[in-house]
Design an enzyme around this catalytic site. Structure first.
Site, short mmCIF file in Angstrom:
data_model
loop_
_atom_site.label_atom_id
_atom_site.label_comp_id
_atom_site.label_asym_id
_atom_site.label_seq_id
_atom_site.Cartn_x
_atom_site.Cartn_y
_atom_site.Cartn_z
N LEU A 106 0.85 -1.39 0.10
CA LEU A 106 -0.04 0.17 0.44
C LEU A 106 1.03 1.68 0.20
CD1 LEU A 106 -2.57 1.89 0.02
CD2 LEU A 106 -2.59 1.36 2.49
N ILE A 137 4.94 -1.06 3.13
CA ILE A 137 4.38 0.04 2.24
C ILE A 137 5.45 0.95 1.75
CG2 ILE A 137 3.90 2.22 3.98
CD1 ILE A 137 2.10 0.25 5.36
N LYS A 138 4.85 1.38 0.84
CA LYS A 138 5.41 1.64 -0.81
C LYS A 138 5.33 3.35 -0.49
CE LYS A 138 4.24 -0.11 -5.17
NZ LYS A 138 3.17 0.23 -6.14
N VAL A 139 6.91 3.50 -1.17
CA VAL A 139 7.06 4.78 -0.70
C VAL A 139 8.09 5.33 -2.11
CG1 VAL A 139 9.34 6.05 0.69
CG2 VAL A 139 7.02 4.16 1.72
#
Length: 351
Positions: A106, A137-139
């Site tokens: 996400l 977690i997508k960054v």
């Protein structure tokens, strides 16, 4: 054995680059995992499409609109629920490999792309809200995002670092990951559960360059760049400096090939899957590319083939006056803008 199982045996995970409520609730995602899919990625454009086209959201959207929430809070409520549900579907896969596979990503809000502290705070909040050990977690891999990566890894959070087009930026990301791991180890904390993927975008490179290249080089740059990036990866993660961290339980970052659906209909539809199969990598594919690969793809360890040829192609491209690092910076900016626009479209019906 399916072709996806064959790819997994060659050391590569195939993930699905799509997520929606229908995909999960219909059992389709579970079926894909049985075929050999190992994880899921999402992004604002994917959720925008899902919310607009999936009737299963209608009642919840109406209910959320009656609550005193911001459009972003309404979006997050639904997205977190979807990611959590997908994590649950992928949990058996995750546990069967000792936590190496079965992740669902996400993304943090695109507006935070240049804000390291804001990214860290939102990533921590989303990670806590999903509350699943196989959430990632997508960054975005801006300088701020790479700073955030170091902090999030030291927090023990698994990260999908996205929108990489640059080999130099990818190497910076590896160093940030190693610093985060070292900090966590210095604090006496476990690192074995932390997985990071570096999402290196493929087809957009060829789309951007092909019009300027002679025919012999069309459709070749992205694969050559990916092969060179994999050589960089091998050098970094087999060096003594990382071996010392690995001996204490650290995992290697995995290169993830993203944007692997072909944009040019003249190219084979499985080009960016067939050509990039190798150990310690992931390929996240859209539905159409997944179906095509299952139907007529080839499971063969191709990533380390023709490495000299890949280097020669990059040298030819440089000789034409094309700086792939300058191109990479532009493509990352374009990608950020696309995600910002998708996020705005996503939020508009939730006002």
């Amino acid at each position: 054995m399916t072709i996806l199982s064959d790819v997994k045996a060659l050391g590569q995970q195939i993930w699905l680059d799509n997520l929606s409520r229908s995909l999960v609730q219909s059992g389709e995602l579970a079926q894909m995992l049985k075929q050999g899919v190992c994880g899921v990625t999402s992004n604002p454009a994917i959720f925008q499409k899902a919310f607009a086209g999936d009737a299963l959201y209608a009642d919840e959207v109406a209910a959320l609109k009656r609550q005193n929430l911001s459009p972003k809070q309404r979006y997050e409520t639904m997205a977190v629920a979807d990611v959590r549900a997908a994590c649950d579907v992928c949990l058996a896969e995750h546990e069967s490999t000792g936590g190496k596979t079965g992740f669902v990503s996400l993304e943090v809000s695109p507006e935070l792309a240049k804000d390291a502290q804001g990214t860290v705070e939102e990533a921590r909040r989303l990670h806590a809200a999903i509350a699943r050990k196989n959430a990632m977690i997508k960054v975005p891999a801006t300088d701020a995002g790479i700073d955030a990566l170091e902090t999030l890894v030291s927090d023990g959070i698994s990260v999908n670092l996205t929108l990489l087009f640059s080999r130099a930026q990818t190497l910076k990301a590896y160093a940030a990951y190693a610093r985060g791991i070292a900090k966590r180890l210095a604090a006496g904390q476990s690192v074995a559960h932390i997985q990071v993927v570096a999402s290196f975008f493929i087809s957009r490179v060829d789309s951007a360059l092909d019009a300027t290249l002679p025919d012999r080089l069309k459709g070749k740059t992205a694969i050559a760049l990916a092969k060179a990036a994999y050589q960089d990866w091998e050098q970094y993660f087999t060096a003594p400096e990382f071996a010392a961290l690995e001996a204490q339980g650290a995992n290697r970052v995995q290169l993830l090939w993203a944007s692997t659906g072909v944009k040019n209909p003249a190219y084979p539809d499985t080009l960016y899957v067939d050509s990039l199969i190798g150990v310690h990598t992931v390929n996240t594919v859209p539905d159409a590319t997944l179906k095509a690969f299952i139907d007529h793809g080839t499971a063969k360890a191709t990533l380390t083939e023709s490495a000299d040829e890949a280097r020669a192609r990059l040298a030819e491209i440089a000789a034409l006056g094309i700086d792939v690092e300058t191109l990479a910076a532009r493509l990352q900016e374009d990608g950020l803008k696309q995600f910002e626009e998708a996020f705005e479209k996503l939020l508009a019906p939730l006002v």
